[in-house]
Write a protein that holds these residues in place. Structure first.
Motif, PDB file in Angstrom:
ATOM      1  N   GLU A  17       0.799  -1.224   0.000  1.00 52.65           N
ATOM      2  CA  GLU A  17       0.000   0.000   0.000  1.00 52.65           C
ATOM      3  C   GLU A  17       0.831   1.274   0.000  1.00 52.65           C
ATOM      4  O   GLU A  17       0.352   2.335  -0.407  1.00 52.65           O
ATOM      5  N   LYS A  18       2.058   1.213   0.464  1.00 52.15           N
ATOM      6  CA  LYS A  18       2.875   2.426   0.538  1.00 52.15           C
ATOM      7  C   LYS A  18       3.950   2.475  -0.543  1.00 52.15           C
ATOM      8  O   LYS A  18       4.709   3.440  -0.592  1.00 52.15           O
ATOM      9  N   ASP A  19       4.049   1.447  -1.361  1.00 54.78           N
ATOM     10  CA  ASP A  19       5.065   1.393  -2.411  1.00 54.78           C
ATOM     11  C   ASP A  19       4.373   1.485  -3.775  1.00 54.78           C
ATOM     12  O   ASP A  19       3.752   0.520  -4.239  1.00 54.78           O
ATOM     13  N   ALA A  20       4.471   2.654  -4.408  1.00 52.54           N
ATOM     14  CA  ALA A  20       3.736   2.897  -5.650  1.00 52.54           C
ATOM     15  C   ALA A  20       4.079   1.897  -6.746  1.00 52.54           C
ATOM     16  O   ALA A  20       3.175   1.355  -7.398  1.00 52.54           O
ATOM     17  N   PRO A  21       5.369   1.610  -7.011  1.00 51.57           N
ATOM     18  CA  PRO A  21       5.662   0.623  -8.060  1.00 51.57           C
ATOM     19  C   PRO A  21       5.068  -0.745  -7.763  1.00 51.57           C
ATOM     20  O   PRO A  21       4.558  -1.423  -8.668  1.00 51.57           O
ATOM     21  N   SER A  22       5.138  -1.165  -6.473  1.00 52.36           N
ATOM     22  CA  SER A  22       4.573  -2.469  -6.123  1.00 52.36           C
ATOM     23  C   SER A  22       3.061  -2.466  -6.258  1.00 52.36           C
ATOM     24  O   SER A  22       2.462  -3.452  -6.706  1.00 52.36           O
TER      25      SER A  22
END
Length: 714
Positions: free
Chosen positions: A150-155
Motif C-alpha cells: 500500500e505504501k510502495d507505488a511501483p509495487s
C-alpha cells in the motif's frame, strides 16, 4: 554412519601436511557380482550446509527441526520452501491440491509462512507467482499482496496490473469458457498469462478471428501503450475468411475513438484499404468492404486537424474528406489537377497557407495517401454497388478500375442485343449514369456511333474480301449489306438517334412517341441551353455521318432522321455558328444523296458525280427522256449540282426535246412554268431557299409536266 567390512583408512600422499579434521578411507562393495571401490572423504560440516542439504532434498520437516536445534532462523527454511513451490509447476505441494478446500489450505499455509518471513517484497512476489489452482485463493493472495504494497507505488501498480489481468483471464481463459471453478481454473496457465505480453495475446486472438476475446483485452488494458501502438499491425493477421461485421463494430465502438495520433490513423487506413480489396476480390462482399471504409470518415479529418494544430492542415483535412473524388484512374488524375489549381487560388485569395499534399516528415511517412486511397476506394465500391443494384451490371473492382465512366455508359448500350430495346437502355441506364457522373453524354453517343459504324464496316469489308468477292462490286456490296439492303449498324444507330432526338426536344425520359415530328412544335419555346446545344450538335453530326455512309436508295429510318434534322432547323432558327455549319453540310449532303438516287432511278449505277466533264452529256441525255413524269425536276437537280450548267440551257434543251416529239401542250405548260418561276416574284424567293426547301418545291413542276403529257396523249 555404517561402514562395510571391506574398508581401509587412506592417506593423501599429495598433501605435505597432516589434516586432523579430515578422514580418508577406501570402501569396497560387492553388488550383483560387481566389485566397486569408493574413496570416501569425511569432514565436519557447518550447520547451514547441513540445512541446505535437507532443503535441496525437499525434507522441509527435518530442515525445520535442524534449524531449531542449531538456532537457525526458520525464515530461511520457509523462504526456500516457497521458492521451490513457486518455481516448480510439478511441486508435490501443488499436485496434492484437488479441491477448493485444499487450495484454500495451501493459501493459508503460504500466508502463514510469509508472515514468519517478514519480507514484504518477497511476500508480494510469492502471492503473485504462486500457481494455486483456485480462482478464489488466487484472488485472496493478490489482495493480500495489494495490502502489503500500500505504501510502495511501483509495487501497487504491479499488483493492480495482476489483479486486472486476473479479471481479463476470467473473461478470455485459454480461448475456451471462462475459468471460475477449481476444475476449470488452471493456475499454471494463469501464471503464463500474467507474465505474457498483452499485445501478443491480443494479436493471437485477432489472428484466430476471435474479436470477442481480443476486445476484452483491449477494453481492460487500453492504458498499455504497446497495445495501442500495435493494434493496427495486429489487424494484418485477421483471417481473410473471418466475419468482418463484428470486427468493424469493435473498431468503430472501441478502437478508433481512442486514436489520437496521425500515425495510428495512417496505419489503420492502410489495413482497411487492403482488407476491403480482399473482401471485394475473394468474397465479392461489397457491403462489408464499404462498412470497413466508412469507419474512416468521421474521425480522420478531425484527428488530422488536432494533430497538426494549424488552420492550414485543418482545411487540408476537410478538403481531403469533402472533395468529390472521381473513381477511375483517368478521372482521378484530372480531379487532382483541378483540386491543386483550386487550392492554389484559394491560398492567394485568403492569404492563408492551404495545401492538400503532405510535406516534410509527412511525405516520408507516406502522407495522407493511405486514407485518401481509402476514401477513393469507397467511392469506387459505392459506384459498383450502384451499378449492381440500379443498373444490373456486375463488375469486379479490377474490371472497374480498367474502365472509364464513358466506357461504362457505352457498355449499357453494348449489352443490349436487340435495337428495339435501346430506348430502355438509354433512358433507364445510359442517361442516369452519365448525369450521376456529370458526363457529356452527347459526345459519348457520338463516339459510340462512329466507332460502331467503323467497326462494323471494317468487319464486313474484311469478310467480303475474305470470300473473294471484292472484284465484283455488286457482289461485294451485297455481302456488306444485310438482307434488308442496309448496313448492319443502321438499326442501332437509328434507334440511338431517336433517343438523342428526344433529349434535343426536352424529353429526357422514355416517351411513347419518340418519332412524332409533329410534336416538335411544343419545343419551340425551350431555351437553347448548353446541354441541349451539345445534343443538337451531336445529333446533326451523327446524322451527317450516317448520310455519308448510307446506301442509295436509303432506308425509311434514315429518311426520318434527316426529316427531323430539318424540323429542328426550323424550331431553332437562330442557330449557333457550329450548328449553322452543320445545317449547311447536311443540306449539301442531302442534295448529293437525292442526286445519286435520281441517277440510280435511271439505271446509272456507275456514274461518278465528281466527273464534271460528263455533266453536260448527262444533261442532254436526261432532257430527252419522255417516259418519266419527274424528268424536269431531275434535270434541275443535275443543273443545281454543277455550277457550269445553267437552268436556261436545261429549259432550252428540254423544250427542244419536247418539240422534236411533238408535245405541244407540254411545251406550253413548261413555258408558263418557266415564266412564273424564273421571272416572277417567286424567282427571288426560290433563289433564297435552301437546297432542301428548293427540292421540296419541285413536285409542282412534276405535276405540271405530268398533266401536260397526259393532255398531249389525249
Amino acid at each position: 554412519m555404517d561402514a562395510p567390512v571391506w574398508s581401509w583408512l587412506a592417506h593423501d600422499i599429495r598433501s605435505s601436511q597432516d589434516i586432523a579434521d579430515t578422514i580418508l578411507f577406501v570402501e569396497g562393495r560387492h553388488v550383483d557380482g560387481i566389485q566397486t571401490i569408493f574413496l570416501r572423504h569425511l569432514y565436519e560440516t557447518v550447520p547451514m550446509e547441513r540445512l541446505s542439504h535437507f532443503l535441496r532434498g525437499g525434507r522441509y520437516s527435518e530442515a525445520e527441526a535442524f534449524a531449531e536445534e542449531n538456532d537457525i532462523p526458520l525464515a530461511v527454511v520457509y523462504r526456500k520452501r516457497l521458492e521451490d513451490i513457486v518455481s516448480d509447476p510439478s511441486h508435490p505441494a501443488l499436485g496434492r491440491v484437488s479441491s477448493e478446500d485444499e487450495a484454500a489450505e495451501l493459501a493459508d499455509q503460504t500466508l502463514g509462512l510469509l508472515g514468519h518471513i517478514g519480507d514484504t517484497a518477497f511476500a508480494i512476489d510469492v502471492c503473485m507467482r504462486l500457481p494455486v489452482p483456485s480462482l478464489q485463493s488466487t484472488q485472496r493472495l493478490l489482495l493480500h499482496a495489494l495490502a502489503l504494497a500500500e505504501k510502495d507505488a511501483p509495487s501497487v501498480a504491479k499488483v493492480v496490473d495482476a489483479i486486472q489481468r486476473l479479471g481479463t483471464w476470467c473473461s478470455v481463459g485459454n480461448g475456451d469458457a471462462p475459468r471460475r471453478s477449481v476444475a476449470q481454473f488452471d493456475g499454471q496457465a494463469w501464471q503464463i498469462f500474467r507474465a505474457a505480453d498483452l499485445a501478443s495475446c491480443m494479436r493471437s486472438f485477432i489472428s484466430r478471428g476471435d474479436i470477442e476475446r481480443a476486445g476484452a483485452i483491449w477494453r481492460r488494458h487500453q492504458s498499455d501503450k504497446r497495445l495501442c501502438r500495435d493494434v493496427a499491425s495486429a489487424m494484418q493477421g485477421y483471417p481473410a475468411d473471418a466475419d468482418t461485421k463484428s470486427l468493424a463494430g469493435w473498431l468503430e465502438r472501441e478502437v478508433l475513438p481512442l486514436f489520437s495520433t496521425r500515425q495510428q490513423w495512417l496505419d489503420i487506413a492502410a489495413w482497411i484499404e487492403q482488407r476491403a480489396r480482399v473482401l471485394e476480390a475473394k468474397q465479392a462482399n461489397l457491403q462489408d468492404a464499404l462498412r470497413l471504409l466508412e469507419l474512416l470518415e468521421p474521425g480522420y479529418s478531425k484527428a488530422m486537424a488536432q494533430a497538426s494544430g494549424s488552420r492550414s492542415c485543418a482545411l487540408s483535412g476537410y478538403l481531403l474528406a469533402s472533395q468529390p473524388l472521381t473513381v477511375t484512374p483517368q478521372r482521378f488524375i484530372e480531379s487532382s489537377l483541378q483540386s491543386a489549381a483550386w487550392v492554389a487560388g484559394l491560398s492567394r485569395f485568403s492569404g492563408m497557407p492551404v495545401f492538400l499534399a503532405a510535406s516534410g516528415a509527412e511525405r516520408d511517412s507516406g502522407g495522407d495517401a493511405g486514407t485518401h486511397n481509402c476514401l477513393f476506394l469507397r467511392k469506387q465500391l459505392l459506384d459498383l454497388v450502384h451499378l449492381r443494384d440500379d443498373h444490373r451490371m456486375s463488375l469486379t473492382l479490377d474490371e472497374y478500375e480498367q474502365m472509364s465512366f464513358s466506357m461504362i455508359t457505352m457498355e449499357f448500350l453494348d449489352r443490349v442485343a436487340a435495337p428495339e430495346l435501346l430506348n430502355n437502355a438509354y433512358f433507364d441506364h445510359f442517361v442516369p449514369y452519365a448525369q450521376r457522373h456529370q458526363l457529356e453524354y452527347a459526345q459519348i453517343l457520338h463516339k459510340y456511333c462512329i466507332d460502331m459504324m467503323d467497326s462494323v464496316d471494317r468487319e464486313d469489308t474484311q469478310h467480303a474480301n475474305a470470300q473473294g468477292v471484292a472484284e465484283d462490286t455488286s457482289a461485294a456490296m451485297a455481302g456488306i449489306l444485310g438482307s434488308a439492303g442496309r448496313h448492319a449498324w443502321e438499326p442501332r444507330v437509328i434507334c440511338i438517334l431517336g433517343c438523342l432526338y428526344s433529349s434535343c426536344v426536352g424529353r429526357d425520359v422514355l416517351a411513347s412517341a419518340v418519332d412524332d415530328v409533329a410534336s416538335l412544335g411544343s419545343a419551340a419555346a425551350l431555351p437553347l441551353t448548353t446541354a441541349r446545344l451539345a445534343s443538337l450538335k451531336t445529333y446533326f453530326e451523327i446524322v451527317l455521318e450516317v448520310m455519308r455512309r448510307s446506301m442509295i436508295p436509303w432506308s425509311s429510318g434514315i429518311d426520318a432522321a434527316i426529316e427531323k434534322c430539318f424540323s429542328l432547323f426550323g424550331v431553332y432558327g437562330d442557330l449557333e455558328d457550329d450548328l449553322s455549319q452543320c445545317r449547311l453540310e447536311i443540306t449539301e449532303q442531302y442534295r448529293l444523296m437525292c442526286l445519286k438516287r435520281m441517277l440510280l432511278s435511271y439505271g446509272l449505277h456507275d456514274f461518278h458525280i465528281s466527273n464534271t466533264k460528263m455533266a453536260y452529256p448527262l444533261l442532254q441525255w436526261l432532257v430527252r427522256k419522255t417516259d418519266s413524269s419527274t424528268i424536269m425536276s431531275d434535270v434541275l437537280q443535275l443543273v443545281d449540282a454543277y455550277h457550269h450548267l445553267s437552268r436556261t440551257s436545261a429549259y432550252v434543251l428540254r423544250l427542244q426535246a419536247l418539240c422534236e416529239v411533238g408535245e405541244a401542250a407540254a411545251v406550253s405548260d413548261l413555258v408558263r412554268f418557266i415564266d412564273t418561276t424564273e421571272h416572277g416574284s417567286a424567282s427571288s424567293h426560290l433563289g433564297a431557299q435552301s437546297g432542301h426547301d428548293r427540292l421540296a418545291g419541285l413536285p409542282l413542276l412534276n405535276r405540271l409536266e405530268a398533266s401536260g403529257a397526259a393532255g398531249s396523249r389525249a
